[in-house]
Design a protein around this motif. Structure first.
Motif, PDB file in Angstrom:
ATOM      1  N   ALA A  68      -6.177  14.024  -9.020  1.00 57.00           N
ATOM      2  CA  ALA A  68      -7.298  13.539  -8.213  1.00 57.00           C
ATOM      3  C   ALA A  68      -7.507  12.040  -8.435  1.00 57.00           C
ATOM      4  CB  ALA A  68      -8.561  14.314  -8.567  1.00 57.00           C
ATOM      5  N   GLU A  69      -7.375  11.598  -9.677  1.00 55.95           N
ATOM      6  CA  GLU A  69      -7.543  10.181  -9.988  1.00 55.95           C
ATOM      7  C   GLU A  69      -6.410   9.340  -9.386  1.00 55.95           C
ATOM      8  OE1 GLU A  69      -9.426   6.816 -11.433  1.00 55.95           O
ATOM      9  OE2 GLU A  69     -10.143   8.891 -11.247  1.00 55.95           O
ATOM     10  N   ILE A  70      -5.185   9.906  -9.445  1.00 60.37           N
ATOM     11  CA  ILE A  70      -4.034   9.211  -8.836  1.00 60.37           C
ATOM     12  C   ILE A  70      -4.274   9.012  -7.349  1.00 60.37           C
ATOM     13  CG2 ILE A  70      -1.598   9.467  -8.193  1.00 60.37           C
ATOM     14  CD1 ILE A  70      -1.174  10.848 -10.918  1.00 60.37           C
ATOM     15  N   GLU A  71      -4.745  10.080  -6.680  1.00 58.66           N
ATOM     16  CA  GLU A  71      -5.012   9.997  -5.238  1.00 58.66           C
ATOM     17  C   GLU A  71      -6.104   8.971  -4.961  1.00 58.66           C
ATOM     18  OE1 GLU A  71      -3.980  10.525  -1.546  1.00 58.66           O
ATOM     19  OE2 GLU A  71      -2.981  11.566  -3.211  1.00 58.66           O
ATOM     20  N   LYS A  72      -7.100   8.941  -5.836  1.00 59.66           N
ATOM     21  CA  LYS A  72      -8.204   7.986  -5.684  1.00 59.66           C
ATOM     22  C   LYS A  72      -7.705   6.547  -5.794  1.00 59.66           C
ATOM     23  CE  LYS A  72     -12.649   6.751  -7.787  1.00 59.66           C
ATOM     24  NZ  LYS A  72     -13.603   7.078  -8.885  1.00 59.66           N
TER      25      LYS A  72
ATOM     26  N   ALA B  49       0.812  -1.222   0.000  1.00 57.16           N
ATOM     27  CA  ALA B  49       0.000   0.000   0.000  1.00 57.16           C
ATOM     28  C   ALA B  49       0.840   1.264   0.000  1.00 57.16           C
ATOM     29  CB  ALA B  49      -0.941  -0.011   1.207  1.00 57.16           C
ATOM     30  N   TYR B  50       2.013   1.219   0.599  1.00 55.38           N
ATOM     31  CA  TYR B  50       2.872   2.416   0.652  1.00 55.38           C
ATOM     32  C   TYR B  50       4.212   2.193  -0.029  1.00 55.38           C
ATOM     33  CZ  TYR B  50      -0.341   4.824   3.799  1.00 55.38           C
ATOM     34  OH  TYR B  50      -1.429   5.466   4.332  1.00 55.38           O
ATOM     35  N   ASP B  51       4.323   1.126  -0.823  1.00 59.10           N
ATOM     36  CA  ASP B  51       5.580   0.857  -1.516  1.00 59.10           C
ATOM     37  C   ASP B  51       5.817   1.921  -2.595  1.00 59.10           C
ATOM     38  OD1 ASP B  51       6.843  -0.810  -4.126  1.00 59.10           O
ATOM     39  OD2 ASP B  51       7.822  -1.113  -2.202  1.00 59.10           O
ATOM     40  N   PRO B  52       6.967   2.631  -2.563  1.00 63.77           N
ATOM     41  CA  PRO B  52       7.222   3.722  -3.519  1.00 63.77           C
ATOM     42  C   PRO B  52       7.152   3.260  -4.970  1.00 63.77           C
ATOM     43  CG  PRO B  52       8.845   3.771  -1.760  1.00 63.77           C
ATOM     44  CD  PRO B  52       8.068   2.505  -1.594  1.00 63.77           C
ATOM     45  N   ASP B  53       7.657   2.053  -5.247  1.00 66.25           N
ATOM     46  CA  ASP B  53       7.627   1.559  -6.627  1.00 66.25           C
ATOM     47  C   ASP B  53       6.189   1.333  -7.086  1.00 66.25           C
ATOM     48  OD1 ASP B  53      10.376   1.607  -6.754  1.00 66.25           O
ATOM     49  OD2 ASP B  53      10.609  -0.476  -6.134  1.00 66.25           O
TER      50      ASP B  53
ATOM     51  N   ARG C  52       0.895   5.873 -10.504  1.00 63.35           N
ATOM     52  CA  ARG C  52       0.941   7.236 -11.047  1.00 63.35           C
ATOM     53  C   ARG C  52       1.120   7.204 -12.575  1.00 63.35           C
ATOM     54  NH1 ARG C  52       1.972  11.957  -8.528  1.00 63.35           N
ATOM     55  NH2 ARG C  52       2.553  10.845  -6.622  1.00 63.35           N
ATOM     56  N   LEU C  53       2.067   6.398 -13.051  1.00 65.35           N
ATOM     57  CA  LEU C  53       2.342   6.331 -14.487  1.00 65.35           C
ATOM     58  C   LEU C  53       1.160   5.745 -15.249  1.00 65.35           C
ATOM     59  CD1 LEU C  53       6.048   5.084 -14.385  1.00 65.35           C
ATOM     60  CD2 LEU C  53       5.241   7.384 -14.974  1.00 65.35           C
ATOM     61  N   GLU C  54       0.526   4.728 -14.654  1.00 62.91           N
ATOM     62  CA  GLU C  54      -0.618   4.092 -15.305  1.00 62.91           C
ATOM     63  C   GLU C  54      -1.776   5.069 -15.475  1.00 62.91           C
ATOM     64  OE1 GLU C  54      -3.683   0.343 -14.539  1.00 62.91           O
ATOM     65  OE2 GLU C  54      -1.806   0.480 -13.395  1.00 62.91           O
ATOM     66  N   VAL C  55      -2.067   5.832 -14.432  1.00 57.58           N
ATOM     67  CA  VAL C  55      -3.162   6.808 -14.500  1.00 57.58           C
ATOM     68  C   VAL C  55      -2.847   7.900 -15.516  1.00 57.58           C
ATOM     69  CG1 VAL C  55      -4.408   8.585 -13.207  1.00 57.58           C
ATOM     70  CG2 VAL C  55      -3.964   6.355 -12.157  1.00 57.58           C
ATOM     71  N   ARG C  56      -1.628   8.397 -15.493  1.00 65.30           N
ATOM     72  CA  ARG C  56      -1.264   9.452 -16.447  1.00 65.30           C
ATOM     73  C   ARG C  56      -1.353   8.955 -17.886  1.00 65.30           C
ATOM     74  NH1 ARG C  56       3.926  12.287 -13.373  1.00 65.30           N
ATOM     75  NH2 ARG C  56       2.678  13.629 -12.009  1.00 65.30           N
ATOM     76  N   GLY C  57      -1.003   7.671 -18.092  1.00 64.69           N
ATOM     77  CA  GLY C  57      -1.118   7.109 -19.433  1.00 64.69           C
ATOM     78  C   GLY C  57      -2.558   7.040 -19.893  1.00 64.69           C
ATOM     79  N   LYS C  58      -3.449   6.615 -19.005  1.00 63.42           N
ATOM     80  CA  LYS C  58      -4.865   6.495 -19.351  1.00 63.42           C
ATOM     81  C   LYS C  58      -5.528   7.862 -19.549  1.00 63.42           C
ATOM     82  CE  LYS C  58      -5.762   2.095 -16.962  1.00 63.42           C
ATOM     83  NZ  LYS C  58      -6.470   1.469 -15.814  1.00 63.42           N
ATOM     84  N   MET C  59      -5.064   8.857 -18.805  1.00 59.96           N
ATOM     85  CA  MET C  59      -5.721  10.174 -18.829  1.00 59.96           C
ATOM     86  C   MET C  59      -4.889  11.214 -19.568  1.00 59.96           C
ATOM     87  SD  MET C  59      -7.245  10.275 -14.938  1.00 59.96           S
ATOM     88  CE  MET C  59      -8.212  11.754 -15.261  1.00 59.96           C
ATOM     89  N   ALA C  60      -4.058  10.765 -20.485  1.00 67.22           N
ATOM     90  CA  ALA C  60      -3.234  11.705 -21.253  1.00 67.22           C
ATOM     91  C   ALA C  60      -4.121  12.738 -21.931  1.00 67.22           C
ATOM     92  CB  ALA C  60      -2.420  10.939 -22.296  1.00 67.22           C
TER      93      ALA C  60
ATOM     94  N   LEU D 166       3.483   2.804  -5.922  1.00 66.52           N
ATOM     95  CA  LEU D 166       2.822   4.107  -6.055  1.00 66.52           C
ATOM     96  C   LEU D 166       3.224   4.790  -7.353  1.00 66.52           C
ATOM     97  CD1 LEU D 166       3.076   5.427  -2.380  1.00 66.52           C
ATOM     98  CD2 LEU D 166       1.129   4.345  -3.505  1.00 66.52           C
ATOM     99  N   GLU D 167       4.503   4.680  -7.700  1.00 62.84           N
ATOM    100  CA  GLU D 167       4.969   5.285  -8.949  1.00 62.84           C
ATOM    101  C   GLU D 167       4.342   4.586 -10.148  1.00 62.84           C
ATOM    102  OE1 GLU D 167       6.881   7.889 -11.489  1.00 62.84           O
ATOM    103  OE2 GLU D 167       6.495   7.981  -9.324  1.00 62.84           O
TER     104      GLU D 167
END
Length: 928
Positions: free
Chosen positions: A690-694, A663-667, A673-681, A669-670
């Motif tokens: 907001a979606e990343i935080e969700k 749940a808190y592993d930096p890898d 983050r990358l997956e959401v940014r790819g989907k919401m480009a 979380l990253e």
């Protein structure tokens, strides 16, 4: 030869190196290919022009050397095309095939390419290869780099996941011809076993000729030799030594009939230098030496150990001793290098070209059950923290450091010493006794189930790290006395012990006695002692990596059967954790990577579960629960584990632990983050965040979902009561701090918060506080009586908030500037910190000293020495008085120390009409 041009100088250097490597050098007009095995002919004609050198072995052309002047060393890779053309050209009068062995050299820098390799790639080499080597290589149908592609898939039976990852990725690195690779595996996770496994495969499938296993202490070399000799290849079912020769080097002689050679880097350096080395030089790793050679003595070519003698070098503890002087050993050989370490630093990553083929740290090993977690228990004494003083005229024992012979002497001055001097310059038996007694009294609370058949507490296997051998002797004497035990109960295991250290180490590892071992150096790193459950640090460690290695002595898992069989018959459960007892402040002095997973040991398991069910899903809470569940899993029977899964929607404890830590592993979380940014480009940044935080919150909620089930929470709490008990913390009157580290942090935070709240609530009613919080800082004036009244009020209202108690709380949580023994001075410093005047808690005398220096500097500006020496002496007395009494006025000059120097009249004599101005200025600036 004088007046040579750069090209001639380069060829002279090349000639010398060729001769040293066994080549005969001949002119093209006077060659004799029968004169020796290897012939280097200068300026041999090809169909595209003369080659600088053509190499012949057994009368057959095999290679080319393209010579360049020294200045061209930075351009050698751009010369490869030219040298390759010569290698593919037809030699005069010969119908030759392309020549496989090609060098570009300035005589200072040399690069080599074997064009028979898959994807031939040039590499730096120390010097040239020998003719015998080229003869051997020419007979082989495949090069060693080509044979690396023949290594079959790894059989995974009997290997841990981390070992499979390390070996698989390493072999892929070999196939890609990466010259260096780094394996990071937590201490205790099987680094040496992993190394022997891939060494076996390199010998069997890649047909490696010789492999060097490099260590930096004799102890590690002996252990490595033992592991090689006991290793059984799963693919063959025979001992390693039945298949391949293993030689541990203990002299300057290197036999050439083995396949694995084990050596310290010190010995290999001495072998290359052709000097003898005493075994005592191999007892400590060079990285720990307090001196450094100013000028590294360069390694020269040694024909007995040519650069191609080894194909691979495996470097154990590669974070330590392979730099500076010792790096030459690795630069010498034309090999693949594989580093093994649990604690790499930036230097290590850099040296191995950031080619990390396995990243298996402590926390991952704990999650996988390969290692056990740990908690830290602190014991702090007054003298360890603050030092002490032996007064002038005292009759004291003195002792020779080497012989330990005692004699009486009377001190002719006060002997003031700090805690850091203990057991070096000063030995205080009371300090050692206090610590040992505290350990003895607290061990039963740490291991409440350890009662033998007679109901007597059984001391768990405990290792003490001492500063020196003399310190170790003192500790052993105190341990035997305080525990009321015989000689065999506690023994020393160091290189300098009279009893055979290997024998004692074997006893400590496998037998009931000794229960406690004391060491300085010998088992600080690389020693496997599975039944070990307690580490007591009575020495500080400056190196983070070394400290991690020392902690690694306790991380090994140990089944209940092994624990009972090897020294602790009363054990009821498998080893599920170990304890570090910090009696020297080693945890605070080091920033370690492998912090305990347990972030809240002072919170009950029930409260942790309730917190999470109520929505407290902080990282501390989730990692604490994960650690408790890891320990719980080791204690549960298979039947209880099934019951747990039934209550947890079918999930095992291991699965849930992974989810909690994920749940808190930096890898992770990253990756989210990358997956959401790819989907919401192309979407607005605010919507993406907001979606990343969700998504992050969803990962956390998924991890804790099972704990919303009250039946699971009750099951965990109830089953836990059968296996564990709460540990009581005992405070002794000779000890200033004792207990679990996180408990102390929480207590310190509470103390500081209570102090701040009390000050805030009284700042408008107490004169001293009104002055501190006044806006006009320049003209605040407070007196000794004001501070005394404030102190009395504080201690009356809040006796637990005495200034020195609050001061120690700050020391627990943050770096402080200086120390204080006076309650009133401490109180002024604390108020300055709380009110925001100081950003760091600073001893008030240091503040006054700094302000005084600034004031003097300002007074001297524009005029050299504004005050005479007599005036300066008087001003310093005034400064010291303010540091202790906070304010000075005319009446104070009737008191000590001024009255002895002439009082106010002397002040007037020195400063005249400036007297009152000076007094007012000092009161103003010193308290700023």
């Amino acid at each position: 030869m004088l007046n040579q041009n750069p090209e001639q100088i380069a060829r002279d250097h090349i000639d010398k190196q060729l001769l040293a490597c066994g080549w005969l050098i001949q002119d093209k007009k006077k060659f004799n290919l029968a004169a020796g095995l290897g012939i280097a002919i200068r300026e041999f004609q090809t169909d595209i022009g003369p080659a600088d050198y053509v190499l012949f072995v057994d009368k057959k052309a095999v290679g080319i050397i393209e010579a360049k002047r020294e200045e061209e060393g930075v351009h050698l890779t751009s010369v490869e095309e030219q040298s390759s053309q010569y290698a593919n050209a037809k030699l005069r009068l010969l119908n030759n095939d392309p020549l496989p062995f090609v060098y570009e050299s300035t005589g200072e820098v040399t690069r080599f390419t074997d064009y028979r390799d898959p994807k031939p790639r040039s590499r730096n080499v120390f010097t040239f290869h020998r003719p015998e080597t080229f003869m051997q290589w020419s007979r082989e149908t495949k090069t060693m780099r080509a044979r690396l592609h023949d290594i079959p898939a790894l059989p995974v039976d009997g290997l841990r996941d981390c070992q499979i990852t390390a070996i698989t990725n390493l072999e892929q690195s070999f196939k890609e011809q990466k010259p260096k690779a780094l394996i990071q595996m937590a201490t205790g996770s099987g680094k040496t076993f992993t190394a022997i496994s891939f060494v076996y495969r390199l010998l069997k499938y890649a047909k490696a000729k010789r492999i060097l296993f490099l260590v930096d202490t004799k102890n590690l070399g002996e252990q490595a030799e033992g592991e090689f000799r006991s290793y059984t290849a799963s693919e063959d079912n025979r001992l390693f030594t039945e298949l391949y020769g293993v030689t541990r080097l203990s002299s300057s002689f290197i036999p050439n009939d083995s396949q694995v050679y084990i050596s310290t880097i010190q010995r290999m350096y001495s072998i290359l230098k052709e000097t003898e080395l005493d075994e005592s030089a191999e007892e400590e790793n060079p990285n720990e030496q307090t001196f450094e050679v100013k000028t590294a003595v360069p390694v020269g070519y040694n024909e007995k150990v040519p650069i191609e003698f080894f194909d691979f070098i495996v470097i154990d503890e590669c974070h330590r001793s392979i730099y500076n002087l010792w790096k030459q050993v690795l630069d010498y050989f034309d090999v693949f290098q594989i580093g093994l370490t649990a604690t790499p630093d930036n230097r290590t990553f850099g040296y191995f070209n950031q080619n990390l083929v396995c990243d298996y740290g402590y926390e991952k090993a704990v999650i996988d059950g390969v290692l056990v977690p740990y908690n830290v228990f602190t014991v702090e004494t007054q003298i360890t923290k603050e030092g002490s003083v032996i007064k002038l005229g005292e009759k004291v024992d003195k002792r020779k450091r080497l012989t330990r012979k005692k004699f009486w002497e009377s001190l002719d001055e006060d002997e003031v010493y700090s805690g850091k001097q203990l057991d070096n310059d000063i030995v205080n038996p009371s300090t050692i006794r206090t610590i040992i007694r505290a350990v003895k009294e607290n061990l039963p609370a740490m291991f409440p189930d350890r009662l033998d058949e007679k109901g007597v507490f059984e001391v768990p296997k405990l290792l003490i790290f001492a500063k020196t051998d003399s310190h170790a002797e003192d500790i052993i004497e105190m341990v035997r006395e305080e525990f009321g035990e015989e000689n065999k109960f506690c023994k020393k295991i160091t290189y300098k012990s009279d009893e055979d250290p290997k024998s004692v180490l074997q006893q400590f590892r496998n037998d009931y006695y000794p229960r406690i071992a004391v060491t300085v150096d010998m088992i600080a790193t690389g020693t496997d002692i599975r039944p070990l459950e307690v580490l007591l640090f009575m020495r500080d460690v400056k190196s983070r990596s070394y400290y991690e290695q020392m902690k690694g002595r306790g991380t090994r898992t140990c089944s209940v059967e092994e624990l009972r069989a090897k020294g602790t018959p009363s054990a009821r459960f498998s080893k599920d954790h170990f304890v570090i007892i910090d009696a020297i402040g080693v945890e605070n002095s080091q920033k370690t990577d492998s912090r305990p997973l347990e972030k809240a040991p002072g919170v009950s398991l029930k409260d942790v579960l309730t917190n999470i069910a109520l929505g407290n899903t902080s990282e501390d809470m989730l990692t604490t629960l994960a650690n408790r569940l890891i320990r719980l899993e080791r204690q549960l029977s298979e039947k209880d584990k099934l019951k747990f899964a039934e209550q947890a929607n079918g999930f095992t404890i291991h699965h849930i632990v992974k989810q909690l830590l994920h749940a808190y592993d930096p890898d992770a979380l990253e990756s989210t983050r990358l997956e959401v940014r790819g989907k919401m480009a192309g979407m607005p940044p605010i919507a993406i965040e907001a979606e990343i935080e969700k998504e992050k919150q969803k990962i956390i909620e998924d991890a804790v979902e099972v704990f919303h089930n009250p039946e699971l929470r009750d099951f965990i709490v109830d089953i836990r009561k059968q296996y564990d008990q709460i540990i009581d913390v005992v405070n002794l009157d000779t000890i200033t701090k004792i207990g679990w580290v996180k408990d102390q942090d929480e207590a310190a935070t509470t103390t500081i918060t209570d102090f701040k709240n009390w000050i805030e609530s009284h700042k408008d009613e107490i004169t001293a506080l009104q002055i501190f919080y006044a806006q006009d800082y320049r003209h605040r004036t407070f007196t000794y009586k004001m501070i005394k009244d404030l102190s009395e009020k504080l201690k009356t209202d809040k006796p637990l908030l005495a200034p020195l108690t609050v001061w120690r709380a700050y020391e627990q949580l943050e770096k402080t500037n200086g120390s204080t023994k006076s309650e009133l001075i401490a109180l002024v410093s604390l108020i300055r910190r709380v009110s925001g005047i100081d950003t760091t808690l600073t001893a008030y005398d240091k503040t006054v000293d700094k302000n005084f220096q600034d004031w003097i500097f300002k007074k001297n500006a524009g005029q050299h020495n504004a005050f005479t020496e007599a005036q300066m002496q008087w001003l310093r007395m005034m400064k010291d008085y303010v540091a202790n009494s906070f304010h000075i006025d005319r009446d104070d000059f009737d008191l000590s120390p001024f009255n002895a120097e002439g009082g106010l009249s002397k002040m007037w004599q020195l400063f005249g009409e400036e007297t009152d101005v000076i007094i007012n200025e000092l009161n103003e600036v010193l308290a700023a």
